[in-house]
Design a protein around this motif. Structure first.
Motif, PDB file in Angstrom:
ATOM      1  N   ARG A 134       0.824  -1.212   0.000  1.00 14.84           N
ATOM      2  CA  ARG A 134       0.000   0.000   0.000  1.00 14.84           C
ATOM      3  C   ARG A 134       0.860   1.263   0.000  1.00 14.84           C
ATOM      4  O   ARG A 134       0.562   2.236  -0.700  1.00 14.84           O
ATOM      5  CB  ARG A 134      -0.917   0.001   1.220  1.00 14.84           C
ATOM      6  CG  ARG A 134      -2.180  -0.830   1.033  1.00 14.84           C
ATOM      7  CD  ARG A 134      -3.036  -0.775   2.273  1.00 14.84           C
ATOM      8  NE  ARG A 134      -4.352  -1.351   2.039  1.00 14.84           N
ATOM      9  CZ  ARG A 134      -5.207  -1.674   2.999  1.00 14.84           C
ATOM     10  NH1 ARG A 134      -4.865  -1.472   4.254  1.00 14.84           N
ATOM     11  NH2 ARG A 134      -6.382  -2.184   2.709  1.00 14.84           N
TER      12      ARG A 134
ATOM     13  N   TYR B 160      -5.998   3.268  -3.233  1.00 12.68           N
ATOM     14  CA  TYR B 160      -5.458   2.040  -2.651  1.00 12.68           C
ATOM     15  C   TYR B 160      -6.054   1.697  -1.293  1.00 12.68           C
ATOM     16  O   TYR B 160      -5.518   0.856  -0.565  1.00 12.68           O
ATOM     17  CB  TYR B 160      -3.931   2.126  -2.536  1.00 12.68           C
ATOM     18  CG  TYR B 160      -3.425   3.274  -1.706  1.00 12.68           C
ATOM     19  CD1 TYR B 160      -3.264   3.144  -0.338  1.00 12.68           C
ATOM     20  CD2 TYR B 160      -3.111   4.483  -2.296  1.00 12.68           C
ATOM     21  CE1 TYR B 160      -2.802   4.189   0.433  1.00 12.68           C
ATOM     22  CE2 TYR B 160      -2.640   5.539  -1.541  1.00 12.68           C
ATOM     23  CZ  TYR B 160      -2.485   5.383  -0.178  1.00 12.68           C
ATOM     24  OH  TYR B 160      -2.024   6.436   0.570  1.00 12.68           O
TER      25      TYR B 160
ATOM     26  N   LYS C 237     -15.305  -4.886  -7.576  1.00 15.16           N
ATOM     27  CA  LYS C 237     -15.291  -3.429  -7.475  1.00 15.16           C
ATOM     28  C   LYS C 237     -15.587  -2.837  -8.846  1.00 15.16           C
ATOM     29  O   LYS C 237     -14.853  -3.088  -9.807  1.00 15.16           O
ATOM     30  CB  LYS C 237     -13.930  -2.938  -6.975  1.00 15.16           C
ATOM     31  CG  LYS C 237     -13.900  -1.443  -6.676  1.00 15.16           C
ATOM     32  CD  LYS C 237     -12.601  -1.038  -6.003  1.00 15.16           C
ATOM     33  CE  LYS C 237     -12.626   0.421  -5.594  1.00 15.16           C
ATOM     34  NZ  LYS C 237     -11.389   0.827  -4.888  1.00 15.16           N
TER      35      LYS C 237
ATOM     36  N   ARG D 116      -6.771  -6.043  -9.997  1.00 12.91           N
ATOM     37  CA  ARG D 116      -7.390  -6.167  -8.681  1.00 12.91           C
ATOM     38  C   ARG D 116      -6.930  -5.033  -7.773  1.00 12.91           C
ATOM     39  O   ARG D 116      -5.841  -4.490  -7.946  1.00 12.91           O
ATOM     40  CB  ARG D 116      -7.041  -7.519  -8.038  1.00 12.91           C
ATOM     41  CG  ARG D 116      -7.594  -8.711  -8.807  1.00 12.91           C
ATOM     42  CD  ARG D 116      -7.180 -10.035  -8.191  1.00 12.91           C
ATOM     43  NE  ARG D 116      -7.769 -11.158  -8.914  1.00 12.91           N
ATOM     44  CZ  ARG D 116      -8.954 -11.691  -8.625  1.00 12.91           C
ATOM     45  NH1 ARG D 116      -9.667 -11.212  -7.602  1.00 12.91           N
ATOM     46  NH2 ARG D 116      -9.431 -12.691  -9.329  1.00 12.91           N
ATOM     47  N   ASP D 117      -7.778  -4.690  -6.793  1.00  7.90           N
ATOM     48  CA  ASP D 117      -7.404  -3.666  -5.825  1.00  7.90           C
ATOM     49  C   ASP D 117      -6.587  -4.308  -4.702  1.00  7.90           C
ATOM     50  O   ASP D 117      -6.419  -5.535  -4.678  1.00  7.90           O
ATOM     51  CB  ASP D 117      -8.646  -2.942  -5.295  1.00  7.90           C
ATOM     52  CG  ASP D 117      -9.523  -3.836  -4.427  1.00  7.90           C
ATOM     53  OD1 ASP D 117      -9.140  -4.999  -4.178  1.00  7.90           O
ATOM     54  OD2 ASP D 117     -10.591  -3.377  -3.991  1.00  7.90           O
TER      55      ASP D 117
ATOM     56  N   ILE E  46     -11.409  -5.503 -10.462  1.00  7.67           N
ATOM     57  CA  ILE E  46     -11.907  -4.164 -10.801  1.00  7.67           C
ATOM     58  C   ILE E  46     -12.477  -4.186 -12.210  1.00  7.67           C
ATOM     59  O   ILE E  46     -11.859  -4.721 -13.138  1.00  7.67           O
ATOM     60  CB  ILE E  46     -10.783  -3.115 -10.701  1.00  7.67           C
ATOM     61  CG1 ILE E  46     -10.211  -3.078  -9.279  1.00  7.67           C
ATOM     62  CG2 ILE E  46     -11.290  -1.731 -11.087  1.00  7.67           C
ATOM     63  CD1 ILE E  46      -9.041  -2.133  -9.116  1.00  7.67           C
TER      64      ILE E  46
END
Length: 523
Positions: free
Chosen positions: A13, A45, A482, A512-513, A519
């Motif tokens: 992150r 993020y 998402k 992907r997150d 996503i």
């Protein structure tokens, strides 16, 4: 250090936050994330870090000295990626080398260089980048003050080659390093003699005298433009080693508009003809120069994001000051007699100046004229006459030893300039390299988006920010997916159509997150 206690997800992150700084700040610094736009980090993020958190993370990376490993890993990743993306380059691979000077505004004396965008010599750092044949930045190093492109070009390419060579490859790849005029020094070109890499660079006008050319071939038409080419050999004199001659291949480009360029290379004629040599060099502008210029301003590569400094001895300046003092002492010894006479004259002048000042202070200036009593005027005039007499005597003495006194004045002026400059602050480049690495990755990601999703469209980075990345929308999670619904800009319908097609391609890339949700983008 907190970084040793962090989970892999937390580090991911933080890295993603640093990568996204160009999107949420105007200058690429973490200090701006506390402002309104910085709140977008929570959407990007999943966590809205403050400046203090990001700054602490960056400082820990700095003290761990991870920049070299980070640069190496990033270079290897993007080199492999773009090589697979463009497998057409199999035999000849071009690399472009370019510098980027960052102005450092500090009252302390640091290593200096010419900052072209400001038109001045000042404290600075300089990045030297190596780009692939499509203009993607792959590898870089940061240097104190001015970086000699010619000096660092081959070692950087050699290091990049060692990192990225595939021993199992059966095809012998020929690498060509394309440099601008900053790399045309004979000392630089001689370094390629025992290297497997080739070079192409351009000569300055003062290096292209007609008498230097030999083995001149007949003119041929340039296949890719309006020019005629002359293949020949050229002899260049090494300015750093007296009498050393360097011979290499030259291509004289005579443009139809009357201009002339001279390219030099060590590529044999049986490998590349004159037209190919010319094309590979002048492709540098559309393929690399223009793209890199746009990217620098877009992600603020031209700005220093932070630095530390440490004072150290400046041995070069100390030696120069010592040599200057020796020259001054030697000249004063040679001029001992005239200097003693001049010193006696100056003692006389000191007394006369004091007497003259007394009468000047008595006088008044009215309508531009000096008002003084008749007796005092006579005295003042006598003093001025004596002063002029002594000054003429002094000039006569200096004229008898004109050259020596000229050198002495020059040396004294230079000694005064460099006095007390034997100390200099060395800038810590670690932090700058870490942040530049994230910015370089962001530029490559934008290139990836344009190549795969936008059909190799050419966009300036600033256009991407203003027309695509700043589109409004909403995000929500449905069935562990998402979804991001973007709002179309009615003022740019053609671009929105292209973007809509690009988003469909983007949805197939399994993005992907940080929480693992796939996503999906829609408009």
């Amino acid at each position: 250090m907190n970084i040793f206690k962090m989970s892999e997800k937390t580090i991911f992150r933080y890295n993603l936050a640093l990568l996204c700084l160009p999107l949420v700040t105007s200058n690429g610094r973490s200090s701006r994330v506390d402002r309104v736009k910085g709140n977008d980090l929570s959407f990007l993020y999943g966590y809205n870090y403050k400046d203090a958190s990001l700054n602490r993370y960056i400082q820990e990376l700095k003290y761990l000295k991870v920049s070299d490993r980070l640069i190496t890993a990033t270079a290897k990743f993007w080199m492999d990626f773009w090589r697979n993306e463009y497998p057409d380059e199999t035999y000849f691979v071009c690399y472009y080398i370019d510098g980027n000077t960052k102005a450092l505004w500090s009252s302390n004396r640091c290593y200096k260089g010419r900052v072209t965008m400001l038109g001045r010599v000042m404290n600075c750092l300089e990045n030297v980048f190596i780009h692939d044949g499509k203009g993607h930045p792959l590898y870089f190093q940061t240097f104190q003050g001015h970086a000699d492109l010619g000096k660092h070009a081959l070692p950087m390419l050699t290091k990049l080659t060692e990192l990225l060579d595939d021993p199992s490859a059966h095809i012998a790849v020929k690498r060509i390093l394309v440099m601008d005029g900053g790399g045309n020094g004979v000392q630089t070109l001689r370094a390629f003699k025992d290297s497997e890499e080739y070079y192409i660079t351009i000569l300055d006008d003062n290096q292209t005298k007609d008498r230097k050319f030999k083995h001149i071939c007949s003119e041929i038409e340039y296949k890719y433009g309006n020019a005629t080419l002359v293949d020949c050999k050229i002899e260049l004199l090494d300015s750093k080693e007296s009498g050393y001659l360097y011979e290499c291949r030259a291509v004289v480009v005579k443009w139809d508009n009357g201009r002339k360029s001279v390219l030099i290379t060590d590529i044999p004629r049986d490998l590349l003809d004159a037209s190919e040599i010319t094309k590979k060099y002048f492709d540098r502008w559309p393929m690399q120069e223009k793209q890199f210029r746009d990217a620098k301003s877009g992600v603020n590569i031209h700005r220093i994001t932070g630095y530390g400094k440490k004072i150290e001895n400046y041995d070069k300046m100390s030696e120069k000051h010592g040599e200057m003092c020796k020259k001054i002492t030697q000249l004063k010894t040679e001029l001992e007699k005239p200097l003693s006479e001049i010193e006696a004259i100056e003692e006389q002048l000191t007394d006369l100046y004091q007497k003259e000042r007394t009468f000047r202070e008595k006088s008044k200036i009215v309508d531009g004229q000096r008002v003084l009593s008749e007796a005092d005027s006579v005295e003042l005039k006598n003093h001025e006459t004596q002063i002029n007499k002594y000054l003429r005597q002094q000039r006569t003495l200096e004229k008898e030893h004109k050259d020596a006194f000229k050198r002495l004045k020059k040396y004294l002026k230079e000694e005064k300039r460099i006095r007390n400059k034997d100390k200099v602050y060395r800038i810590d480049t670690e932090l700058d390299q870490i942040m530049t690495c994230f910015k370089m990755t962001f530029v490559n990601l934008c290139s990836l988006f344009l190549a795969r999703c936008m059909g190799h469209e050419k966009f300036e980075l600033q256009t991407l920010f203003e027309s695509i990345f700043q589109l409004g929308g909403v995000a929500f999670i449905v069935n562990e997916e998402k979804r991001i619904e973007l709002e179309m800009n009615p003022k740019e319908p053609e671009l929105m159509d292209k973007l809509n097609k690009g988003l469909r391609i983007l949805n197939t890339m399994n993005i992907r997150d940080p929480d693992g949700h796939p996503i999906r983008f829609n408009m």
